[in-house]
Design an enzyme around this catalytic site. Structure first.
Site, PDB file in Angstrom:
ATOM      1  N   ASP A   1       1.730  -3.015 -24.675  1.00  0.00           N
ATOM      2  CA  ASP A   1       1.802  -4.441 -23.777  1.00  0.00           C
ATOM      3  C   ASP A   1       2.444  -4.691 -23.397  1.00  0.00           C
ATOM      4  O   ASP A   1       2.876  -5.306 -24.862  1.00  0.00           O
ATOM      5  CB  ASP A   1       0.085  -4.397 -22.764  1.00  0.00           C
ATOM      6  CG  ASP A   1       0.574  -3.895 -21.427  1.00  0.00           C
ATOM      7  OD1 ASP A   1       1.217  -5.044 -20.835  1.00  0.00           O
ATOM      8  OD2 ASP A   1      -0.443  -3.549 -20.499  1.00  0.00           O
TER       9      ASP A   1
ATOM     10  N   HIS B   1       5.752  -2.587 -18.147  1.00  0.00           N
ATOM     11  CA  HIS B   1       4.432  -2.792 -19.442  1.00  0.00           C
ATOM     12  C   HIS B   1       5.237  -3.022 -20.511  1.00  0.00           C
ATOM     13  O   HIS B   1       4.566  -2.760 -21.692  1.00  0.00           O
ATOM     14  CB  HIS B   1       3.400  -2.793 -19.431  1.00  0.00           C
ATOM     15  CG  HIS B   1       2.602  -3.053 -18.290  1.00  0.00           C
ATOM     16  ND1 HIS B   1       2.212  -3.981 -18.084  1.00  0.00           N
ATOM     17  CD2 HIS B   1       1.773  -2.635 -17.148  1.00  0.00           C
ATOM     18  CE1 HIS B   1       1.411  -4.569 -16.723  1.00  0.00           C
ATOM     19  NE2 HIS B   1       1.478  -2.936 -15.951  1.00  0.00           N
TER      20      HIS B   1
ATOM     21  N   GLU C   1       1.898  -0.146 -12.589  1.00  0.00           N
ATOM     22  CA  GLU C   1       3.003  -1.331 -12.098  1.00  0.00           C
ATOM     23  C   GLU C   1       3.801  -1.537 -12.705  1.00  0.00           C
ATOM     24  O   GLU C   1       4.775  -2.508 -13.351  1.00  0.00           O
ATOM     25  CB  GLU C   1       2.005  -2.539 -12.133  1.00  0.00           C
ATOM     26  CG  GLU C   1       0.753  -2.608 -11.916  1.00  0.00           C
ATOM     27  CD  GLU C   1      -0.412  -3.444 -12.314  1.00  0.00           C
ATOM     28  OE1 GLU C   1      -1.053  -4.326 -12.342  1.00  0.00           O
ATOM     29  OE2 GLU C   1      -0.103  -4.192 -14.169  1.00  0.00           O
TER      30      GLU C   1
END
Length: 785
Positions: free
Chosen positions: A209, A284, A349
């Site tokens: 991440d 990410h 996201e």
């Protein structure tokens, strides 16, 4: 006849526990709760002379070895292992572990038969034998987890019984994020042990991440040389950390070597836990771009962020073929290390701002005939899935992979509520349910002022246990696509092993029962009683855990035949007394102690608290009860509320309890992309003088007031007279959170039925951060006079 007190319900919740206690034996505190337990007279005496019988089958021997090792630590000499005799009835003071095809034992299931002479554990496969061993261990006292070589003459009594057991769901998972904070190899093994102890079978390892890359990739050494390290700003709040300055060394981080990975994978496999690795894409990935900036749209140099930053617009360049070559190389090494059926690619996201301005991404959209950046993400995911399928593996992604069109054989992990799982199942895709409101263990589990810093939210043990993974909206043939549920432990605010343990436990244990046990057999109060010795076991294991919430829950119950309304007080803490008042004053340990539900006869302010040694444990709970004509009456829902916010279910809008401005307080019923449409039946014609519906606006949470609320009356429930549509008087742009009453006076009109309809605002408007997405309506009460 007087009602049984709540305390007795807690202590003697189920028949098999009561039977065992009546015989003077330990309660049957197995978690997760087995499918079937039949108690029998007598006990088996486990002592130093007990022999463990196994065949030469490697899996039998390994499981027996686990059991023998634990018993050795508990003070008995290590059990002798011998071959199973041909005549098992000749075995005395022995335990037999064996495989069998007899009895059609389901996958991962087992049969455990305990008599005074012998214990026979049977399964059709290694996993079932292992899970049966875990149940057998749980029939022993928690003290067996206390290493004590001095108790050489110990003897343990195990009640005689027959257990037939198998899991409800095949996928029973726990997740751990090691990017935000790195955890040592030894803790990863302990985490796997805890997963296995409670018959969970998947460890979802979030290895990459923005804040750190944690897995060695031989072909790309900068991933661990640069991407695994960030500047040490651990003393600053996560959300306020300054980025790395020029010349500032990156000293916080770490990674797992490929040898570490192989060792951990083998360790998990011995415990029937499959590890699913997650390699995040297309977003990410800042830690990757810090090491290889050429993989971004702009190619500029970035550093590994030491904390949170938003908006996160850094993303792999979807128009650059080098990105796909890189990811295929990485995934090839990952696949060689992990034998799991699934590979997780994240997909969540993804801010596509960079793609809109990137010539290469725009060229890709045009060349592939894509509609927009959402379809570009779908192209990205489908291209990766094609590669994963070529390696004979399957792909999992967070529910954002549905955006723009899902990859052909992908499995969806539904985290933004249950809607992603529903959409996937309806399209014929498998789904794993991990909605934030029930399965995110980085949320607070008690009053925030008494807890370590967490990311927010409130997820107590009771709410985790209440989760039902199969959405009611799904048809019978769609429900087969729900594989199970998973708990997620994100670690932005979890920097240490002890805090990770505290946040995971005992919520992990509650979720294990959700995943394993039959839905109809689950009962929280009875579970909480069984949990007590497991907490003692964790004490002996020196594992940190949360004591849970000390909040009192105040609920109402109605008898529609008699019209009687009652208040029920409860908590997560069995045996701790609840004291309450009805006059608005704060209770103390000299106030009335709660024993049984009590009647409601009018408006009242109910306050209650848990007290230990005369001291309030957490804070006073308070509910305002408003007694009105609709309280406890029959109600019919013409539309469906969201399972994420059920409040009190069918009685939520007529239970007399008023919600606060916090839509998470358990009293607000939420409707996503749906109107509210309910019919209240008063049972007979009565004069109605006014009706008030109370609704909430919190536009930052995508909750808008309805366009209007319509009130209609009827004498027969068929022919309706619309009295009025009360329009919404408040702008949707209003940023304050507030409760808005929609009130309609009546000229004392007689009616038996009242229909209330609240028109959903629709999709979030263009100016809103959720533009184009479905909006919510939240209601807490329909008040009738």
């Amino acid at each position: 006849m007087k009602k049984r007190s709540l305390l007795l319900v807690i202590l003697f919740g189920v028949l098999y526990c009561s039977q065992a206690q009546a015989q003077g034996l330990p309660a049957i505190n197995i978690i997760p709760k087995p499918v079937s337990v039949k108690l029998k007279p007598g006990t088996f005496k486990l002592n130093g002379n007990t022999v463990l019988y196994v065949s030469n089958e490697a899996k039998e021997t390994a499981t027996a070895g686990f059991f023998a090792s634990l018993i050795g630590n508990a003070g008995l000499k290590r059990l002798r292992l011998q071959d199973i005799p041909k005549d098992m009835k000749s075995v005395s003071n022995g335990i037999i572990f064996r495989f069998t095809l007899k009895g059609n034992i389901p996958p991962e299931g087992y049969v455990l038969n305990i008599t005074p002479e012998r214990i026979i554990l049977e399964a059709s496969e290694g996993a079932g034998l292992f899970y049966g061993m875990q149940s057998l261990i749980q029939l022993l006292p928690p003290e067996i987890y206390s290493v004590n070589k001095d108790r050489v003459n110990s003897q343990y009594s195990i009640p005689c019984m027959e257990i037939r057991d198998h899991p409800r769901f095949h996928y029973r998972g726990m997740h751990l994020d090691v990017s935000r904070h790195f955890f040592p190899k030894e803790f990863i093994k302990q985490y796997i042990d805890l997963i296995a102890m409670y018959k969970m079978n998947v460890f979802h390892w979030h290895l990459t991440d923005d804040n750190g890359w944690r897995i060695e990739i031989k072909k790309y050494p900068k991933l661990t040389g640069i991407g695994a390290w960030r500047v040490d700003h651990e003393n600053d709040p996560w959300n306020k950390r300054e980025p790395q300055k020029p010349g500032e060394p990156a000293t916080y981080g770490g990674f797992y070597t490929q040898e570490d990975i192989r060792e951990i994978v083998k360790y998990a496999g011995q415990r029937y836990v499959t590890i699913i690795p997650e390699i995040e894409m297309p977003a990410h990935c800042v830690e990757v771009l810090a090491a290889y900036p050429n993989l971004s749209c702009k190619g500029n140099q970035v550093t590994v962020p030491p904390g949170s930053y938003w908006p996160n617009t850094d993303i792999y360049c979807a128009g650059n073929d080098s990105v796909f070559i890189f990811l295929q190389d990485v995934l090839s090494e990952v696949i060689d290390l992990f034998p799991s059926e699934y590979i997780h690619i994240g997909g969540d996201e993804a801010d596509k701002t960079s793609w809109t301005a990137c010539p290469r991404c725009q060229a890709r959209i045009k060349a592939e005939g894509l509609k927009d950046e959402n379809e570009l993400q779908s192209y990205f995911v489908k291209r990766i899935e094609k590669f994963i399928l070529s390696k004979n593996r399957r792909m999992i992604g967070w529910d954002e992979i549905l955006d723009g069109g899902i990859a052909p054989e992908a499995t969806v992990m539904s985290w933004r509520g249950v809607e992603g799982g529903i959409a996937a199942a309806r399209q014929g895709h498998d789904a794993i349910m991990t909605p934030e409101d029930y399965c995110y263990f980085d949320h607070y589990q008690a009053l925030s002022s008494t807890e370590p810093k967490a990311i927010g939210g409130f997820l107590p043990l009771k709410k985790v246990y209440s989760y039902e993974p199969v959405p009611e909206e799904l048809k019978a043939d769609e429900r087969k696509h729900i594989l199970g549920a998973q708990g997620n432990l994100w670690t932005e605010f979890i920097p240490t092993v002890k805090q990770a343990e505290y946040m995971a436990l005992p919520r992990m244990i509650a979720l294990s029962e959700v995943d394993w046990s039959p839905k109809g057999k689950r009962d929280f109060l009875e579970f909480r009683t069984r949990l007590t010795p497991h907490l003692r076991k964790l004490d002996f294991m020196k594992v940190n855990y949360s004591p849970g919430s000390f909040k009192v829950d105040i609920n109402t119950r109605f008898d529609q035949k008699t019209g009687k309304a009652e208040v029920i007080l409860s908590s997560e803490q069995p045996g701790i007394p609840i004291y309450y008042t009805l006059n608005g004053n704060d209770p103390d340990s000299k106030s009335t102690q709660y024993t049984d539900p009590f009647d409601i006869k009018g408006n009242m302010v109910i306050k209650a608290g848990l007290f230990v040694d005369g001291n309030l444990k957490e804070k006073i709970s308070e509910r305002n009860f408003l007694f009105h004509l609709a309280v406890g009456k029959k109600i019919k829902y013409m539309s469906t509320w969201s399972e994420r916010y059920p409040a009190g279910g069918e009685t939520a809008l007529i239970d007399g309890l008023r919600g606060s401005k916090d839509h998470h307080d358990g009293l607000w019923q939420g409707y996503l992309a749906n109107d509210i449409d309910v019919i209240i039946d008063f049972g007979k014609e009565i004069p109605v003088t006014s009706v008030m519906a109370t609704l909430l606006q919190n536009q930052k949470a995508w909750i808008f007031l309805p366009k209007y609320v319509e009130f209609s009356l009827s004498s027969n429930g068929k022919k309706w007279h619309s009295v009025n549509q009360v329009l919404n008087p408040v702008s949707p742009k209003e940023e304050q959170v507030f409760i808005q009453p929609f009130t309609q006076p009546f000229p004392s009109t007689p009616a038996r039925y009242l229909r209330v309809t609240a028109k959903n605002y629709g999709v979030c408007p263009a100016w809103h951060e959720g533009a184009g997405q479905a909006s919510w309506i939240f209601a807490d009460e329909i008040v009738v006079y």
